[in-house]
Design a protein around this motif. Sequence first.
Motif, PDB file in Angstrom:
ATOM      1  N   SER A 267       4.301  -9.098  -6.618  1.00  0.00           N
ATOM      2  CA  SER A 267       3.236  -8.466  -5.484  1.00  0.00           C
ATOM      3  C   SER A 267       2.246  -9.387  -5.602  1.00  0.00           C
ATOM      4  O   SER A 267       1.719 -10.160  -6.569  1.00  0.00           O
ATOM      5  CB  SER A 267       3.093  -7.058  -6.162  1.00  0.00           C
ATOM      6  OG  SER A 267       2.402  -7.135  -7.431  1.00  0.00           O
ATOM      7  N   GLN A 268       1.230  -9.158  -4.756  1.00  0.00           N
ATOM      8  CA  GLN A 268      -0.043  -9.576  -4.772  1.00  0.00           C
ATOM      9  C   GLN A 268      -0.951  -8.763  -5.376  1.00  0.00           C
ATOM     10  O   GLN A 268      -0.645  -7.759  -5.767  1.00  0.00           O
ATOM     11  CB  GLN A 268      -0.883  -9.600  -3.291  1.00  0.00           C
ATOM     12  CG  GLN A 268       0.220 -10.530  -2.141  1.00  0.00           C
ATOM     13  CD  GLN A 268      -0.328 -10.591  -0.892  1.00  0.00           C
ATOM     14  OE1 GLN A 268      -1.069  -9.461  -0.466  1.00  0.00           O
ATOM     15  NE2 GLN A 268      -0.370 -11.570  -0.041  1.00  0.00           N
ATOM     16  N   SER A 272      -1.114  -4.775  -7.155  1.00  0.00           N
ATOM     17  CA  SER A 272      -0.206  -4.829  -8.405  1.00  0.00           C
ATOM     18  C   SER A 272      -0.350  -3.644  -9.286  1.00  0.00           C
ATOM     19  O   SER A 272       0.388  -3.514 -10.362  1.00  0.00           O
ATOM     20  CB  SER A 272      -0.517  -6.240  -9.015  1.00  0.00           C
ATOM     21  OG  SER A 272      -1.916  -6.171  -9.471  1.00  0.00           O
ATOM     22  N   VAL A 273      -1.607  -2.914  -9.066  1.00  0.00           N
ATOM     23  CA  VAL A 273      -1.589  -1.649 -10.098  1.00  0.00           C
ATOM     24  C   VAL A 273      -0.827  -0.412  -9.148  1.00  0.00           C
ATOM     25  O   VAL A 273      -1.216  -0.148  -7.939  1.00  0.00           O
ATOM     26  CB  VAL A 273      -2.912  -1.245 -10.147  1.00  0.00           C
ATOM     27  CG1 VAL A 273      -3.148  -0.101 -10.891  1.00  0.00           C
ATOM     28  CG2 VAL A 273      -3.748  -2.458 -11.139  1.00  0.00           C
ATOM     29  N   LEU A 274       0.007   0.373  -9.747  1.00  0.00           N
ATOM     30  CA  LEU A 274       0.643   1.406  -9.022  1.00  0.00           C
ATOM     31  C   LEU A 274       1.386   0.926  -7.677  1.00  0.00           C
ATOM     32  O   LEU A 274       1.167   1.429  -6.713  1.00  0.00           O
ATOM     33  CB  LEU A 274      -0.312   2.558  -8.541  1.00  0.00           C
ATOM     34  CG  LEU A 274      -0.673   3.334  -9.849  1.00  0.00           C
ATOM     35  CD1 LEU A 274      -1.726   4.681  -9.385  1.00  0.00           C
ATOM     36  CD2 LEU A 274       0.663   3.892 -10.660  1.00  0.00           C
ATOM     37  N   ASN A 275       2.030  -0.250  -7.865  1.00  0.00           N
ATOM     38  CA  ASN A 275       2.762  -0.762  -6.622  1.00  0.00           C
ATOM     39  C   ASN A 275       3.801   0.351  -6.326  1.00  0.00           C
ATOM     40  O   ASN A 275       4.483   0.892  -7.103  1.00  0.00           O
ATOM     41  CB  ASN A 275       3.612  -2.062  -7.067  1.00  0.00           C
ATOM     42  CG  ASN A 275       4.119  -2.745  -5.929  1.00  0.00           C
ATOM     43  OD1 ASN A 275       5.402  -2.397  -5.595  1.00  0.00           O
ATOM     44  ND2 ASN A 275       3.310  -3.549  -5.216  1.00  0.00           N
ATOM     45  N   GLN A 276       4.065   0.320  -4.893  1.00  0.00           N
ATOM     46  CA  GLN A 276       5.019   1.339  -4.315  1.00  0.00           C
ATOM     47  C   GLN A 276       6.223   1.248  -4.830  1.00  0.00           C
ATOM     48  O   GLN A 276       6.905   2.378  -5.348  1.00  0.00           O
ATOM     49  CB  GLN A 276       4.828   1.222  -2.856  1.00  0.00           C
ATOM     50  CG  GLN A 276       5.190  -0.187  -2.366  1.00  0.00           C
ATOM     51  CD  GLN A 276       4.489  -0.320  -0.949  1.00  0.00           C
ATOM     52  OE1 GLN A 276       3.499   0.051  -0.663  1.00  0.00           O
ATOM     53  NE2 GLN A 276       5.108  -1.010   0.082  1.00  0.00           N
ATOM     54  N   ASN A 277       6.951   0.081  -4.920  1.00  0.00           N
ATOM     55  CA  ASN A 277       8.325  -0.210  -5.370  1.00  0.00           C
ATOM     56  C   ASN A 277       8.404   0.189  -6.954  1.00  0.00           C
ATOM     57  O   ASN A 277       9.087   0.886  -7.348  1.00  0.00           O
ATOM     58  CB  ASN A 277       8.755  -1.342  -4.879  1.00  0.00           C
ATOM     59  CG  ASN A 277       9.241  -1.558  -3.574  1.00  0.00           C
ATOM     60  OD1 ASN A 277      10.095  -0.826  -2.865  1.00  0.00           O
ATOM     61  ND2 ASN A 277       8.958  -2.639  -2.905  1.00  0.00           N
ATOM     62  N   LEU A 297       4.644  -8.373 -11.629  1.00  0.00           N
ATOM     63  CA  LEU A 297       4.154  -9.938 -11.647  1.00  0.00           C
ATOM     64  C   LEU A 297       3.305 -10.198 -10.505  1.00  0.00           C
ATOM     65  O   LEU A 297       3.964 -10.877  -9.449  1.00  0.00           O
ATOM     66  CB  LEU A 297       5.589 -10.813 -11.621  1.00  0.00           C
ATOM     67  CG  LEU A 297       5.255 -12.303 -12.350  1.00  0.00           C
ATOM     68  CD1 LEU A 297       4.756 -12.139 -13.805  1.00  0.00           C
ATOM     69  CD2 LEU A 297       6.635 -12.988 -11.919  1.00  0.00           C
ATOM     70  N   PRO A 298       2.135  -9.999 -10.503  1.00  0.00           N
ATOM     71  CA  PRO A 298       0.920 -10.395  -9.520  1.00  0.00           C
ATOM     72  C   PRO A 298       0.847 -11.923  -9.349  1.00  0.00           C
ATOM     73  O   PRO A 298       0.739 -12.424 -10.154  1.00  0.00           O
ATOM     74  CB  PRO A 298       0.028  -9.496  -9.920  1.00  0.00           C
ATOM     75  CG  PRO A 298      -0.053  -9.455 -11.114  1.00  0.00           C
ATOM     76  CD  PRO A 298       1.201  -9.455 -11.702  1.00  0.00           C
TER      77      PRO A 298
END
Length: 379
Positions: A267-268, A272-277, A297-298
Amino acid sequence: MATRRGFIGSASGISTAALLGYSASPSAADSPLTDTASAAAASVTQQQAKDSIFAVNAGMRSNYATLKAELVKHLSPVIVVQNDAKGGRFTLVTASGQESVNPVAETFELAKSIAHVPLGCFSVIASYLADKIPNLPNADRIDPHDLLLVAFNDDKSTAWIEPLQAYAATLTTARRNLPAAGLPAALTTSCGNILDAALKFINASVQAKVFDMKSFEDFSGSVYPDIRVNMEHAAQAQIKGVQDTMKTWRAKVGEAAWADLYCVVLSQWTTSVLNQNTIIIKDCMNAAKVATHLIDLPGLETPKDPIFTALDNLARIVQDNIAAEMVFPKDTKVADALKGKEDLLSDEILIQLGGSGAATTQSAPTYNTLSEGMCPVRK
């Protein structure tokens, strides 16, 4: 900030020492220096002595890289998620190969596309905003310096009119074609409301040849309820698509292998925090291991080879998990730092800077998961 994981290079085992500009010396005897050895040591220059010490770390890097490169070949099962505009590209990695899918229905991307209209307008006009904060309900939340950085063009300029009209032409086409898109009725209505309000804002601004933060916030605030409707439809599409794919792959790899599944979500930093996927995936994994086996892994940009990047970083994490307990068997706190995101020197630096003492090791994130680790998410 440089961390242990960033510090360890990814050069191959053969080329690491050469890359760093020096080569390892032949192994020295294990016994203490003899008089002859001491005399020989006295004949070397200070730089040669330093280079021989640097070579020790080069040897470590070489050995580390070799182990990691081999370990990558044995990682299984792993799911790699590349977040994208379509809701994510999912790749299942097993010993028998790889398979990739985009599991989320088009409704996700269509709903988000129209929900992004206010941001699209903002991106055109932002640099022409006056650099003074007007009397807005959220004025205290706007950083004056940040506003000054964004509003870098002359607020008296009308150079924004042409690009804003070009965007309006795109919105007009979408509005005309919206009924033929086959969207659910509620989503069609919300999309229409957003497009209509945006075109009204653009037309008024172009005619007056002026806009301000207040007029823009009046527009963006008015369509917020419709944006929420779009978000609801996008989330529904993503949840269903991801859960269905996870169910299929769980049946394919079997329960025993699934219990040890690693998931790496690329993710970007901004998501990266509480990423939807990540939120969706966690309840489809083994609840007992999700805290350590679900890895966000941002990064700054999408890597050229996302699958290799994910597996390469996962190999570092896996081998560090084992190395931590064996290299630091007498200090579990330092072992936790090697296993986690802390730099190994962080604790000592805090002490020397007059901190409160030992740094607090941040454990891997934990989530509220179902005790049986089943999918889909229970309401």
